[in-house]
Design a protein around this motif. Structure first.
Motif, mmCIF file in Angstrom:
data_model
loop_
_atom_site.group_PDB
_atom_site.id
_atom_site.type_symbol
_atom_site.label_atom_id
_atom_site.label_comp_id
_atom_site.label_asym_id
_atom_site.label_seq_id
_atom_site.Cartn_x
_atom_site.Cartn_y
_atom_site.Cartn_z
ATOM 1 N N HIS A 1 -3.096 10.899 5.566
ATOM 2 C CA HIS A 1 -1.645 9.382 5.392
ATOM 3 C C HIS A 1 -1.714 9.089 6.910
ATOM 4 O O HIS A 1 -2.126 9.514 7.961
ATOM 5 N N HIS A 2 -1.000 8.301 7.203
ATOM 6 C CA HIS A 2 -0.649 6.962 8.663
ATOM 7 C C HIS A 2 0.533 7.750 9.104
ATOM 8 O O HIS A 2 1.387 6.790 8.901
ATOM 9 N N ILE A 3 0.688 8.869 9.457
ATOM 10 C CA ILE A 3 1.883 9.147 9.936
ATOM 11 C C ILE A 3 2.154 8.316 11.559
ATOM 12 O O ILE A 3 1.117 8.945 12.348
ATOM 13 N N ASP A 4 3.293 7.628 12.129
ATOM 14 C CA ASP A 4 3.423 6.966 13.387
ATOM 15 C C ASP A 4 2.040 6.763 14.079
ATOM 16 O O ASP A 4 1.753 8.174 15.623
ATOM 17 N N ASN A 5 1.491 6.174 13.496
ATOM 18 C CA ASN A 5 0.550 5.572 14.004
ATOM 19 C C ASN A 5 -0.937 6.658 14.425
ATOM 20 O O ASN A 5 -1.727 6.687 15.410
ATOM 21 N N THR A 6 -1.168 8.190 13.715
ATOM 22 C CA THR A 6 -1.703 8.733 14.035
ATOM 23 C C THR A 6 -1.983 9.055 12.522
ATOM 24 O O THR A 6 -1.593 9.172 11.023
ATOM 25 N N TRP A 7 -3.462 9.265 12.348
ATOM 26 C CA TRP A 7 -4.127 9.807 10.638
ATOM 27 C C TRP A 7 -3.335 11.377 10.765
ATOM 28 O O TRP A 7 -4.360 12.210 11.704
ATOM 29 N N TYR A 8 -3.101 11.829 9.536
ATOM 30 C CA TYR A 8 -3.038 13.414 9.495
ATOM 31 C C TYR A 8 -3.620 13.444 7.920
ATOM 32 O O TYR A 8 -4.040 12.462 7.245
ATOM 33 N N TYR A 9 -4.686 14.591 7.958
ATOM 34 C CA TYR A 9 -5.320 15.027 6.487
ATOM 35 C C TYR A 9 -5.001 15.995 5.863
ATOM 36 O O TYR A 9 -5.044 17.342 6.297
ATOM 37 N N PHE A 10 -4.304 16.054 4.803
ATOM 38 C CA PHE A 10 -3.882 17.057 4.164
ATOM 39 C C PHE A 10 -4.938 17.627 3.415
ATOM 40 O O PHE A 10 -4.948 16.676 2.391
ATOM 41 N N TYR A 11 -3.713 18.987 2.704
ATOM 42 C CA TYR A 11 -5.059 19.307 1.911
ATOM 43 C C TYR A 11 -5.135 21.641 1.799
ATOM 44 O O TYR A 11 -3.439 21.217 2.032
ATOM 45 N N GLY B 1 -0.682 19.174 -2.079
ATOM 46 C CA GLY B 1 0.109 18.460 -0.777
ATOM 47 C C GLY B 1 -0.217 17.713 -0.255
ATOM 48 O O GLY B 1 -0.698 16.823 0.075
ATOM 49 N N SER B 2 0.858 16.865 -0.618
ATOM 50 C CA SER B 2 1.303 15.007 -0.328
ATOM 51 C C SER B 2 2.236 14.701 0.714
ATOM 52 O O SER B 2 3.552 16.109 1.047
ATOM 53 N N TYR B 3 2.372 14.194 1.239
ATOM 54 C CA TYR B 3 3.491 12.960 2.075
ATOM 55 C C TYR B 3 4.389 11.700 1.855
ATOM 56 O O TYR B 3 4.127 11.392 0.848
ATOM 57 N N LEU B 4 5.285 12.861 1.959
ATOM 58 C CA LEU B 4 6.726 11.876 1.671
ATOM 59 C C LEU B 4 7.769 10.564 2.472
ATOM 60 O O LEU B 4 7.898 11.805 3.054
ATOM 61 N N GLU B 5 7.953 9.191 2.217
ATOM 62 C CA GLU B 5 8.755 9.244 2.797
ATOM 63 C C GLU B 5 9.968 8.900 2.186
ATOM 64 O O GLU B 5 9.269 7.946 1.681
ATOM 65 N N ILE B 6 11.519 8.999 2.951
ATOM 66 C CA ILE B 6 12.612 8.102 1.993
ATOM 67 C C ILE B 6 13.122 7.782 3.030
ATOM 68 O O ILE B 6 13.717 8.671 3.547
ATOM 69 N N PRO B 7 13.321 6.193 3.238
ATOM 70 C CA PRO B 7 14.480 5.930 3.923
ATOM 71 C C PRO B 7 15.708 6.043 3.505
ATOM 72 O O PRO B 7 15.946 5.915 2.721
ATOM 73 N N VAL C 1 5.049 18.081 -0.478
ATOM 74 C CA VAL C 1 5.508 17.709 -1.654
ATOM 75 C C VAL C 1 4.486 18.388 -2.044
ATOM 76 O O VAL C 1 3.440 17.714 -2.025
ATOM 77 N N LEU C 2 3.915 19.555 -3.546
ATOM 78 C CA LEU C 2 3.458 20.181 -3.635
ATOM 79 C C LEU C 2 3.208 20.782 -4.956
ATOM 80 O O LEU C 2 4.718 20.819 -5.624
ATOM 81 N N SER C 3 3.116 21.955 -5.729
ATOM 82 C CA SER C 3 2.369 22.495 -6.467
ATOM 83 C C SER C 3 2.714 23.759 -5.914
ATOM 84 O O SER C 3 1.542 23.866 -5.517
ATOM 85 N N PRO D 1 3.191 10.028 -3.930
ATOM 86 C CA PRO D 1 4.034 9.040 -4.148
ATOM 87 C C PRO D 1 3.273 8.028 -4.101
ATOM 88 O O PRO D 1 2.540 7.751 -3.788
ATOM 89 N N LEU D 2 4.232 6.935 -4.891
ATOM 90 C CA LEU D 2 4.564 5.341 -5.494
ATOM 91 C C LEU D 2 5.097 4.787 -5.022
ATOM 92 O O LEU D 2 5.800 4.358 -5.301
#
Length: 739
Positions: free
Chosen positions: A477-487, A543-549, A556-558, A609-610
């Motif tokens: 995921h690209h967050i605040d111009n930085t690459w992050y790797y969720f796992y 785990g994943s990254y979700l942003e809601i304006p 979000v995760l299981s 997220p979609l």
């Protein structure tokens, strides 16, 4: 299709001298790689020529692994990683064989030469040879030698037809050189996924001298003496088989069949030469006469329907019908079983050659349902092959007995290859039980289809044993111009999977994630008392990254909830100090399509997220990934508090099994190069029973939206079908569905 190296040819005389994963015999020095595959050392010019060719289709992963071992480099079982390490070494200026390996080669050469001289001194004398039976067989070079059958004592004296002498075969090829073969039938396309590192079904086979006939199998009342095909095994065979009946024509050109089990080099354990067959011709025409008039053995390869009253009576919730698949590999037999309460791989060091009411012993490795993993050589059982596809067997585990029959109207080729079973066997090895999946790799390409053979780079390994096992479910995921790797990853000191937790790596602010150097950033688990489970279990995956304006950022995760259901959870995510708040359940597996499983319970997992227009969804996967019913659903955000389940409207399944693709779940989304299209990437398997493991492949298809902005995922297209590529790709307009 990768060509199969010839491995080590058969020889007479002294057995190989071996030590520390290396061996020497007849002027050649070999390194042992994964699966007991041995390869000679390629010279530096040969390595340069191989790498300069730009293709490694003619070399399997274990060849590259063996070359790393020969040159004292860090080995890797992953082909792309091993190839890259060789490339870096070849491009350097100091590639050479280390002194300790050169010394070992000289030591083994001296030892083998001495043994060879002793073997020649003790060769059969003319007087001894005159006592041999009058029958003779031609060697691979055409010269005749006396063959002395091994004695066996059957319960009833069988009547056997005298085999005619086999025709002379070509001399075996030199190591790592393919033997000329007769033209093969046209090879059909492989069904997607990555190429297996084991022997391929259409690979050329080096034929050795005709194998001798197996004596009739008797019961092994003490179980097997070895622990199965360990990668480091070096135990020599202590007996040789006697003469085989006359070989009839082979079906399939160069394939070794059940009636022509490949001969092994003297002194190497079964499985050390790369010869195998997934085809199963009927066994040799023995004419056994038994009191109970058993039917002929018939075909072994294939699927079997299994029943066990022991399982059904003690664990009725697991059902009454179970599965077994058997696959011949030379003289060995492999099996994949699922008895509900246990599942795994069985291995017979010697396959049966005739029907008998005496058991053939096997060792097994596997996993107990919701329990521990079993590995090593202590787990045993036996099967009686009663002829006509009928079997009866017993596991030492709980004394479980079972019986079954081969499913009718199958072909001669098994649905699961021996190489796949061997890899699963290795996955149950003590050294890998808790430490499988230990690195992350990024592959890049200018086109979607090019990812199948794209440039790859290992971007993360971890020495911290509390989090370096079972590393799964990566997302970038690209967050605040930085690459992050969720796992997700687990504790290497504990059995999978209660210790698994979601984590995140931090990359760079560069133009792409491939070139970043990554560092561990955080484990995204809330404080005790706010984990959504009465047992306070920290288990969390996918785990994943979700942003809601207008609302904020979320993880979000299981997780496993208070009802012990694997469910979708959400928590607020602070991306300043990378901490999370309490988990809140927003979806449980309460729909019928989410409740297919094989013992681990109903499942909701892998949220992603979609975004399209002003609408937001979470795609997720329902049912157990080991079933064919693993499928995608949607949670639509309706505008309320994101931490409340009432703010999410469930629908599904929106993508499920079709066109020979099963278990179509665990997905992610990406945009086309021009940003105009959204594509869905997801797992699938050709195994109609479903599979969470190595038979899965990646598919990608475009998502469309109707006039109400409702997404349409379509249906999984047949493997090999051609689709228009993502818009903005600079290439012809048709691409295949699988990668």
């Amino acid at each position: 299709m990768s060509k199969q190296p010839t491995g080590i040819p058969e020889w007479a005389g002294a057995p190989p001298a071996s030590e520390g994963g290396f061996a020497f015999a007849h002027g050649e020095f070999f390194a042992e790689a994964t699966g007991q595959n041995r390869h000679r050392r390629a010279t530096i010019p040969e390595l340069k020529e191989q790498i300069a060719s730009g293709t490694d289709k003619d070399r399997p992963a274990h060849w590259f692994e063996a070359q790393l071992l020969h040159y004292g480099l860090k080995p890797s079982k992953t082909k792309s990683v091993a190839r890259m390490r060789l490339l870096d070494a070849v491009n350097g200026t100091d590639l050479a064989v280390p002194d300790h390996i050169s010394k070992l080669e000289k030591k083994l050469k001296t030892a083998w030469t001495k043994s060879e001289r002793e073997a020649k001194k003790t060769a059969i004398t003319p007087a001894a040879a005159s006592k041999a039976p009058p029958s003779s067989a031609k060697t691979t070079g055409g010269a005749k030698r006396k063959a002395e059958p091994e004695k066996s004592t059957p319960r009833k004296k069988p009547s056997t037809s005298q085999p005619a002498a086999n025709k002379a075969k070509p001399a075996p090829a030199k190591p790592d050189e393919p033997t000329p073969n007769k033209p093969r039938a046209k090879q059909t396309a492989r069904r997607g996924g990555t190429a297996a590192s084991g022997p391929s079904r259409g690979s050329p086979i080096t034929t050795a001298s005709p194998a001798s006939a197996m004596p009739r199998q008797t019961a092994r009342r003490g179980g097997v003496a070895t622990s199965g095909p360990s990668r480091s095994a070096s135990t020599a065979s202590t007996s040789q088989a006697s003469a085989m009946p006359r070989q009839t024509a082979r079906r399939g050109g160069s394939h070794a069949t059940a009636r022509n089990p490949p001969s092994q080099p003297k002194g190497f354990p079964s499985g050390s030469v790369e010869l195998s067959s997934d085809d199963d011709d009927p066994p040799p025409p023995y004419t056994m006469v038994e009191d109970n008039e058993l039917a002929p053995l018939g075909l072994l390869n294939g699927d079997y329907h299994i029943r066990s009253s022991d399982v059904t009576e003690q664990w009725s919730h697991l059902g009454s019908e179970f599965d077994l698949t058997l696959t011949i590999s030379g003289r060995q037999l492999w099996g994949r079983f699922d008895l509900g309460v246990i599942e795994g791989i069985m291995h017979f060091s010697e396959r049966p050659w005739a029907s008998s009411d005496e058991g053939v012993s096997f060792t097994w490795r596997g996993r107990e349902n919701e329990g521990p993993i079993f590995y090593g050589g202590r787990n045993r059982g036996e099967i009686r092959f009663l002829g006509g596809g009928v079997i009866e067997g017993r596991f030492d585990y709980q004394g479980i007995e079972f019986h079954g029959r081969r499913v009718p109207d199958q072909g001669t080729r098994s649905s699961v290859s021996a190489s796949n079973m061997e890899r699963e066997w290795d996955d149950y090895n003590e050294d890998r039980t808790y430490t499988g999946y230990t690195q992350f790799e990024i592959i890049r390409s200018r086109t979607l289809g090019g990812l199948a053979s794209g440039e790859s780079r290992v971007i993360w390994t971890d020495t911290n044993t509390t989090r370096n096992a079972n590393m799964w479910a990566p997302e970038i995921h690209h967050i605040d111009n930085t690459w992050y790797y969720f796992y997700s990853s687990c504790d290497a000191s504990q059995a999978c999977c209660d210790s698994c937790q979601t984590r995140v790596l931090k990359g760079c602010d560069g133009p792409n994630p491939y070139d970043c150097d990554y560092e561990f950033l955080a484990t995204l688990v809330p404080p005790e008392g706010s984990r959504g489970s009465s047992s306070n279990l920290a288990f969390s995956i996918d785990g994943s990254y979700l942003e809601i304006p207008g609302r904020g950022r979320y993880h979000v995760l299981s997780i496993v909830d208070e009802k012990r259901l694997q469910s979708i959870a959400i928590t607020e995510l602070n991306t300043t100090d990378w901490t999370v708040n309490a988990w809140h359940i927003i979806s449980q597996p309460d729909q019928e399509w989410e409740q297919h499983y094989k013992g681990n319970g109903a499942v909701n997992e892998a949220p992603h997220p979609l975004y399209h227009g002003d609408d937001i969804w979470l795609a997720y996967s329902g049912s157990d990934c080991s079933t064919a019913f693993y499928a995608l659903g949607l949670l639509y955000y309706n505008g309320g508090d994101p931490l409340q389940a009432s703010s999410w409207d469930k629908s599904g399944p929106v993508l499920s099994q079709a066109n020979g693709n099963y278990g179509t779940g665990h997905n992610s989304f990406f945009k086309s190069p021009d940003g105009k299209e959204i594509w869905n990437a997801f797992h699938a398997t050709a195994n109609s029973d479903g599979d969470c493991g190595r038979t899965r492949y990646t598919m990608a298809q475009k998502v469309t939206f109707d006039k109400n902005n409702v997404p349409n995922f379509g249906i999984p297209q047949p493997l090999g079908a051609e689709l228009d590529p993502p818009s903005g790709e600079c290439q012809p307009r048709k691409k295949k569905t699988s990668m």
